[in-house]
Design a protein around this motif. Sequence first.
Motif, PDB file in Angstrom:
ATOM      1  N   ASP A 457     -11.896 -22.341  12.172  1.00  0.00           N
ATOM      2  CA  ASP A 457     -12.335 -23.697  11.828  1.00  0.00           C
ATOM      3  C   ASP A 457     -13.511 -23.604  10.870  1.00  0.00           C
ATOM      4  O   ASP A 457     -14.666 -23.585  11.269  1.00  0.00           O
ATOM      5  N   PRO A 458     -13.195 -23.564   9.580  1.00  0.00           N
ATOM      6  CA  PRO A 458     -14.228 -23.293   8.576  1.00  0.00           C
ATOM      7  C   PRO A 458     -15.232 -24.431   8.374  1.00  0.00           C
ATOM      8  O   PRO A 458     -16.329 -24.193   7.895  1.00  0.00           O
ATOM      9  N   MET A 459     -14.873 -25.674   8.714  1.00  0.00           N
ATOM     10  CA  MET A 459     -15.853 -26.760   8.491  1.00  0.00           C
ATOM     11  C   MET A 459     -15.661 -27.863   9.522  1.00  0.00           C
ATOM     12  O   MET A 459     -14.663 -27.916  10.237  1.00  0.00           O
ATOM     13  N   SER A 460     -16.636 -28.769   9.568  1.00  0.00           N
ATOM     14  CA  SER A 460     -16.609 -29.838  10.563  1.00  0.00           C
ATOM     15  C   SER A 460     -15.563 -30.885  10.183  1.00  0.00           C
ATOM     16  O   SER A 460     -15.117 -30.965   9.039  1.00  0.00           O
ATOM     17  N   ALA A 461     -15.190 -31.723  11.167  1.00  0.00           N
ATOM     18  CA  ALA A 461     -14.211 -32.786  10.924  1.00  0.00           C
ATOM     19  C   ALA A 461     -14.743 -33.777   9.881  1.00  0.00           C
ATOM     20  O   ALA A 461     -13.988 -34.281   9.046  1.00  0.00           O
ATOM     21  N   GLU A 462     -16.068 -34.032   9.916  1.00  0.00           N
ATOM     22  CA  GLU A 462     -16.653 -34.978   8.952  1.00  0.00           C
ATOM     23  C   GLU A 462     -16.528 -34.419   7.531  1.00  0.00           C
ATOM     24  O   GLU A 462     -16.198 -35.142   6.591  1.00  0.00           O
ATOM     25  N   SER A 463     -16.828 -33.127   7.390  1.00  0.00           N
ATOM     26  CA  SER A 463     -16.716 -32.514   6.063  1.00  0.00           C
ATOM     27  C   SER A 463     -15.278 -32.567   5.581  1.00  0.00           C
ATOM     28  O   SER A 463     -15.009 -32.823   4.402  1.00  0.00           O
ATOM     29  N   ALA A 464     -14.326 -32.321   6.510  1.00  0.00           N
ATOM     30  CA  ALA A 464     -12.917 -32.363   6.125  1.00  0.00           C
ATOM     31  C   ALA A 464     -12.555 -33.765   5.648  1.00  0.00           C
ATOM     32  O   ALA A 464     -11.805 -33.920   4.677  1.00  0.00           O
ATOM     33  N   GLU A 465     -13.125 -34.774   6.308  1.00  0.00           N
ATOM     34  CA  GLU A 465     -12.850 -36.153   5.902  1.00  0.00           C
ATOM     35  C   GLU A 465     -13.391 -36.414   4.495  1.00  0.00           C
ATOM     36  O   GLU A 465     -12.710 -37.027   3.657  1.00  0.00           O
ATOM     37  N   ALA A 466     -14.594 -35.927   4.229  1.00  0.00           N
ATOM     38  CA  ALA A 466     -15.168 -36.082   2.886  1.00  0.00           C
ATOM     39  C   ALA A 466     -14.304 -35.357   1.855  1.00  0.00           C
ATOM     40  O   ALA A 466     -14.065 -35.866   0.748  1.00  0.00           O
ATOM     41  N   MET A 467     -13.803 -34.172   2.235  1.00  0.00           N
ATOM     42  CA  MET A 467     -12.948 -33.416   1.313  1.00  0.00           C
ATOM     43  C   MET A 467     -11.625 -34.143   1.063  1.00  0.00           C
ATOM     44  O   MET A 467     -11.089 -34.111  -0.048  1.00  0.00           O
ATOM     45  N   GLN A 468     -11.128 -34.825   2.135  1.00  0.00           N
ATOM     46  CA  GLN A 468      -9.906 -35.620   1.941  1.00  0.00           C
ATOM     47  C   GLN A 468     -10.147 -36.713   0.908  1.00  0.00           C
ATOM     48  O   GLN A 468      -9.299 -36.990   0.056  1.00  0.00           O
ATOM     49  N   GLN A 469     -11.366 -37.319   0.967  1.00  0.00           N
ATOM     50  CA  GLN A 469     -11.715 -38.354  -0.017  1.00  0.00           C
ATOM     51  C   GLN A 469     -11.623 -37.784  -1.442  1.00  0.00           C
ATOM     52  O   GLN A 469     -11.080 -38.420  -2.348  1.00  0.00           O
ATOM     53  N   LEU A 470     -12.139 -36.558  -1.625  1.00  0.00           N
ATOM     54  CA  LEU A 470     -12.086 -35.926  -2.956  1.00  0.00           C
ATOM     55  C   LEU A 470     -10.644 -35.670  -3.379  1.00  0.00           C
ATOM     56  O   LEU A 470     -10.262 -35.912  -4.521  1.00  0.00           O
ATOM     57  N   MET A 471      -9.841 -35.155  -2.435  1.00  0.00           N
ATOM     58  CA  MET A 471      -8.449 -34.801  -2.763  1.00  0.00           C
ATOM     59  C   MET A 471      -7.653 -36.063  -3.107  1.00  0.00           C
ATOM     60  O   MET A 471      -6.841 -36.069  -4.042  1.00  0.00           O
ATOM     61  N   VAL A 472      -7.891 -37.123  -2.333  1.00  0.00           N
ATOM     62  CA  VAL A 472      -7.174 -38.369  -2.595  1.00  0.00           C
ATOM     63  C   VAL A 472      -7.600 -38.944  -3.946  1.00  0.00           C
ATOM     64  O   VAL A 472      -6.771 -39.432  -4.726  1.00  0.00           O
ATOM     65  N   ALA A 473      -8.906 -38.864  -4.255  1.00  0.00           N
ATOM     66  CA  ALA A 473      -9.400 -39.347  -5.543  1.00  0.00           C
ATOM     67  C   ALA A 473      -8.720 -38.595  -6.677  1.00  0.00           C
ATOM     68  O   ALA A 473      -8.254 -39.180  -7.661  1.00  0.00           O
ATOM     69  N   SER A 474      -8.626 -37.267  -6.530  1.00  0.00           N
ATOM     70  CA  SER A 474      -8.001 -36.445  -7.560  1.00  0.00           C
ATOM     71  C   SER A 474      -6.547 -36.851  -7.770  1.00  0.00           C
ATOM     72  O   SER A 474      -6.054 -36.868  -8.896  1.00  0.00           O
ATOM     73  N   ALA A 475      -5.876 -37.205  -6.641  1.00  0.00           N
ATOM     74  CA  ALA A 475      -4.459 -37.558  -6.734  1.00  0.00           C
ATOM     75  C   ALA A 475      -4.242 -39.033  -7.089  1.00  0.00           C
ATOM     76  O   ALA A 475      -3.105 -39.457  -7.249  1.00  0.00           O
ATOM     77  N   SER A 476      -5.345 -39.830  -7.154  1.00  0.00           N
ATOM     78  CA  SER A 476      -5.111 -41.218  -7.550  1.00  0.00           C
ATOM     79  C   SER A 476      -5.587 -41.483  -8.981  1.00  0.00           C
ATOM     80  O   SER A 476      -4.843 -42.026  -9.784  1.00  0.00           O
ATOM     81  N   TYR A 477      -6.827 -41.058  -9.335  1.00  0.00           N
ATOM     82  CA  TYR A 477      -7.233 -41.295 -10.727  1.00  0.00           C
ATOM     83  C   TYR A 477      -7.535 -40.008 -11.493  1.00  0.00           C
ATOM     84  O   TYR A 477      -7.793 -40.023 -12.679  1.00  0.00           O
ATOM     85  N   GLY A 478      -7.489 -38.851 -10.781  1.00  0.00           N
ATOM     86  CA  GLY A 478      -7.808 -37.598 -11.456  1.00  0.00           C
ATOM     87  C   GLY A 478      -6.593 -36.935 -12.059  1.00  0.00           C
ATOM     88  O   GLY A 478      -5.561 -37.568 -12.269  1.00  0.00           O
ATOM     89  N   TYR A 479      -6.724 -35.638 -12.314  1.00  0.00           N
ATOM     90  CA  TYR A 479      -5.657 -34.916 -13.002  1.00  0.00           C
ATOM     91  C   TYR A 479      -4.423 -34.703 -12.143  1.00  0.00           C
ATOM     92  O   TYR A 479      -3.380 -34.331 -12.641  1.00  0.00           O
ATOM     93  N   GLY A 532      -1.402 -27.007 -14.887  1.00  0.00           N
ATOM     94  CA  GLY A 532      -1.005 -27.188 -13.505  1.00  0.00           C
ATOM     95  C   GLY A 532      -0.332 -28.520 -13.266  1.00  0.00           C
ATOM     96  O   GLY A 532       0.662 -28.613 -12.524  1.00  0.00           O
ATOM     97  N   SER A 533      -0.854 -29.582 -13.913  1.00  0.00           N
ATOM     98  CA  SER A 533      -0.313 -30.914 -13.661  1.00  0.00           C
ATOM     99  C   SER A 533       1.104 -31.051 -14.207  1.00  0.00           C
ATOM    100  O   SER A 533       1.874 -31.870 -13.731  1.00  0.00           O
ATOM    101  N   VAL A 534       1.441 -30.208 -15.182  1.00  0.00           N
ATOM    102  CA  VAL A 534       2.767 -30.316 -15.794  1.00  0.00           C
ATOM    103  C   VAL A 534       3.774 -29.379 -15.116  1.00  0.00           C
ATOM    104  O   VAL A 534       4.894 -29.779 -14.786  1.00  0.00           O
ATOM    105  N   ALA A 535       3.366 -28.135 -14.902  1.00  0.00           N
ATOM    106  CA  ALA A 535       4.328 -27.143 -14.430  1.00  0.00           C
ATOM    107  C   ALA A 535       4.418 -27.057 -12.911  1.00  0.00           C
ATOM    108  O   ALA A 535       5.510 -26.921 -12.359  1.00  0.00           O
ATOM    109  N   ALA A 536       3.272 -27.120 -12.206  1.00  0.00           N
ATOM    110  CA  ALA A 536       3.282 -26.851 -10.766  1.00  0.00           C
ATOM    111  C   ALA A 536       3.333 -28.126  -9.929  1.00  0.00           C
ATOM    112  O   ALA A 536       4.007 -28.182  -8.897  1.00  0.00           O
ATOM    113  N   LEU A 537       2.622 -29.165 -10.378  1.00  0.00           N
ATOM    114  CA  LEU A 537       2.496 -30.387  -9.572  1.00  0.00           C
ATOM    115  C   LEU A 537       3.847 -31.004  -9.198  1.00  0.00           C
ATOM    116  O   LEU A 537       4.054 -31.358  -8.033  1.00  0.00           O
ATOM    117  N   PRO A 538       4.811 -31.131 -10.125  1.00  0.00           N
ATOM    118  CA  PRO A 538       6.079 -31.766  -9.756  1.00  0.00           C
ATOM    119  C   PRO A 538       6.800 -31.041  -8.623  1.00  0.00           C
ATOM    120  O   PRO A 538       7.403 -31.680  -7.767  1.00  0.00           O
TER     121      PRO A 538
END
Lengths: 550, 432
Positions: A457-479, A532-538
Amino acid sequence: MRSALRIVCMTAALAAIVYGLTAGSEWSDRRWLEALAATGVLLTIAWWPGGTRYFSVFNRSTLRLATILLVAFALISVQLVRVQIVQSSRTLDRQEITPDGQVVQNPRERLIGNTENRGAIYDRNGVVLVEQLGAGEETYRSYPAPAAHGLVGYYSPLLYGSTGLEAAYDDELAGREGENPVLEWLDGVLYQDQPGYDLNLTVDIGLQQLAVDMLGDRRGAAVLLDAETGAVVALAGTPTYDPNRLYTDGDTTEQRLTEVSAYWQQLVERSDAPLVLRAVDGLYVPGSTFKMLTASAVVDSGTSTPETFYRDEGILEVDGRVIIEQNRPDESRVDWTLEESFAYSLNVVFARIGLEIGADVLQEYANRFGFGEEPPIDVGATASQLTAPESRLVDSRTLVADTAFGQGELLVTPLQMALIGAAIANGGEIMEPYLVDSIVNGDGEVVEQHMPERWRDPMSAESAEAMQQLMVASASYGYAAGAQIEGLTVGGKTGTAEVGGGGEPHAWFVGYATDGERTYVTAVIVENGGAGSVAALPIGRELLAGAFAK
Amino acid sequence: MIGRFRFTEFQLLIVPSLATIIGLLTIYLASTGTLDWDWRDIWISIAFMGAVIAISLWFSVTKFAGDQVIFPLTALLCGVGLLVIQRLEPALAALGPGYALLPERQLLYLWVGLGMLAFVVVFIRRLDWLRRYKYTWAVGSILLMIVTMIFGTEVKGARLWLSVGPFTVQTSEIAKIGLVVFLAAYLAENEDLIVAKYRVGPFNFPPIPYLMPIVVMWAFSMLVVVAQNDLGTALLFFGVLLAMIYVASGRLSYVLVGLLSFAGAVVLAYQQFGRVQLRVQNWLDPWQDPLDTGFQQVQSEYAMASGGLFGSGLAFGSPGFIPEVHSDYVFAAVGEELGLLGTFAILMLFLILVFRGFFIAMQARDPFGRYLAAGLTSILAIQTLIILGGTVRLIPLTGITLPFVSAGGSSLLSNFLIIGLLLRVSDPRRTA
């Protein structure tokens, strides 16, 4: 006084032996030998004959000589325990393929008499991946699902040993792993063949096929796993080989052997390494996908939140090395939140973060996520590295900066990247990845059922939640915006990893999707695939969508 | 007569008798896969144990009153060796005509060795002729080795064998006894001088002039051994010399000086000779070259690992995969088929033999007997440690036989001679 010294030395010697024996493969042979030498000195002190003052010179020195020889015999005994018991299974499983294609393996593997009863391997819906067909001397092993090639490995005990699941579950497939060791021993003595056990995998051959099809004739790998249990749903790589053409057993004809070795030679000589199971053993530069780990470190160590601002003026100089920012969507803006920096994959910001938290914190979090250790998957996997074995992060600020945004000397496996994604998606916990759900004996009884277990368990649940926010942001308006799937919450990170030597960069995508009940994680790499967004993401997107469609 | 009967020895001989006969029966039944057998199928073990028991009875008849433990120990070790060779016969026979009839040849060597042992024990009542001609033994040993070096037969890159008619003799096996006899005689004669110190001003010096003959003899033999490319024997000679000087002088400082010079020699040899580097590399990591130079070691590792605690059982393993398994790697074969329990048992047998040997040395009343017994015992102990340490990868491997267990005529005969001399020394009624 004298006896106290003896007790101390004896205790220390015993402690060193017990510790060294239990450390197992963590200790190199060299380190073990050094510990053993020290143990020898301690034992000599502990056993040195006392009360010899009135002995003749000859008797006293003979006793002492005998003591030294006794210590030497004791050290050989300890070494025997290590060689014959502690390290035994490690040695027996050891198999290596030399660069010119010769296989080093325990020659006893070649002595298999009858493989008629060797077990079968099924996917999670009962689709046959491997089975033994024919009877008597005409038996052969069939691998009817091309998408499973590579993952299931090959079985060629007469010539090239075995790999993949065939090797990892050799005892079970051969029916040797009995519930009762005495009966097992008796079977061996009486030459009684037991029917092999069958393996039921967690893999869905349909999704595995999807991954292989989408990789097409490009080199690459894809991992799809259930973040809450660690069950691996797909573990694909291209190119691979046809295990049907490598099968040999005790009854294999001369002509067949010639064909097999010709095919083997062909595989060995190919430059695209078809024998490597890329998803677990391929080592690649992770590029920007590594920012998941850097961001986790800065959030979980309490240094920043997703809303913390960082400066990015388009260029950063670190001890003479110039990092140029190419990823800003708006080059006139210099202040970016951590969330935006992650979504837009800003190298300058992540270089700054690396220097801000420092080499030690970065190293600590890499270790927490499992770098430097072989992930405990049942087919075996290679450890990922933060830096080359000979260098240390603390020695170089430029290395820290480069590593923080995913370049430097980093080398990771696709599985390791999927596990970082799994930690984020699963509240900060990484489950042990596994491929075999259950093992069934000849009578259809379940002999062994896998129970999900936490790996770390590398990080706390709160940190994981914050990281989810980053990942979701990347997948909604990021690359990684292309990864959206209707009806699911999707988070992701792309990577375009510079490989040097003038080749096209490796394309990466790591992402997860959840419907509130189930959560799947994927990691995809396309070697020299470009962006990555072109070749791997799909590929990753289709795998995630496919996992929920089932 | 009854009072003189060697009852302890006779009782102890039950173990090797059962072990060799039942062991051979196991091997025979396992290889044929049936339960049909005949006494003729296990004649080799019966013939061997018959000779052993006959000699023990003859000791009783001749009223020999020496040690009753080391002879059964020797018989058991030889018996295990004989079993392993018979078990390996099918695999070895496939290697070529040179390996034919290996068990029968081993039995012949054992008979000759036993005969020699009995002869030494029963007919050589006094040992002072050994002591008196000490320089003859020393010079003879060295000459023998030089002759071998020049006229010897080369086997696998080392010239260690001398052809005498139909036989080939490994001369270092004879020389090792010759040198110990010389050392024992010399030390016994100059006992007091070697313990004494020279005072030059405020400094104490060892009695260098009195150590000179030893050092010269030993340097000669080392030189020959090193030139012969026989590192195992070099290590053995060196270890035995240190052991004997230590028991005679009680000075750890001599041992330290010896060890330091040895360390220096090792470093020098490592830098100078590619084959020494190769051995060190194969010791630390044979997996670097698992198909060529590390092959033997890797195969031995697989064999030992497959043995586990109980082993595969005699004739149920595959030790034939290890090259030279019948000589250098016989212990790995034991490890595979008899497991950790088997290897521990062999270690214990050697340990008891060595301790018994030192006990005989400490009981001996004359200085020559003492040093001779201690030196001969050191040979057995150090030779065992060198080959076992190499087999289990505790030290670099140097080719040398495991006393009594490995196949081979010369080493078997010389080791029987050692046991014969030890028994002779242990006789309480011996007159110097």
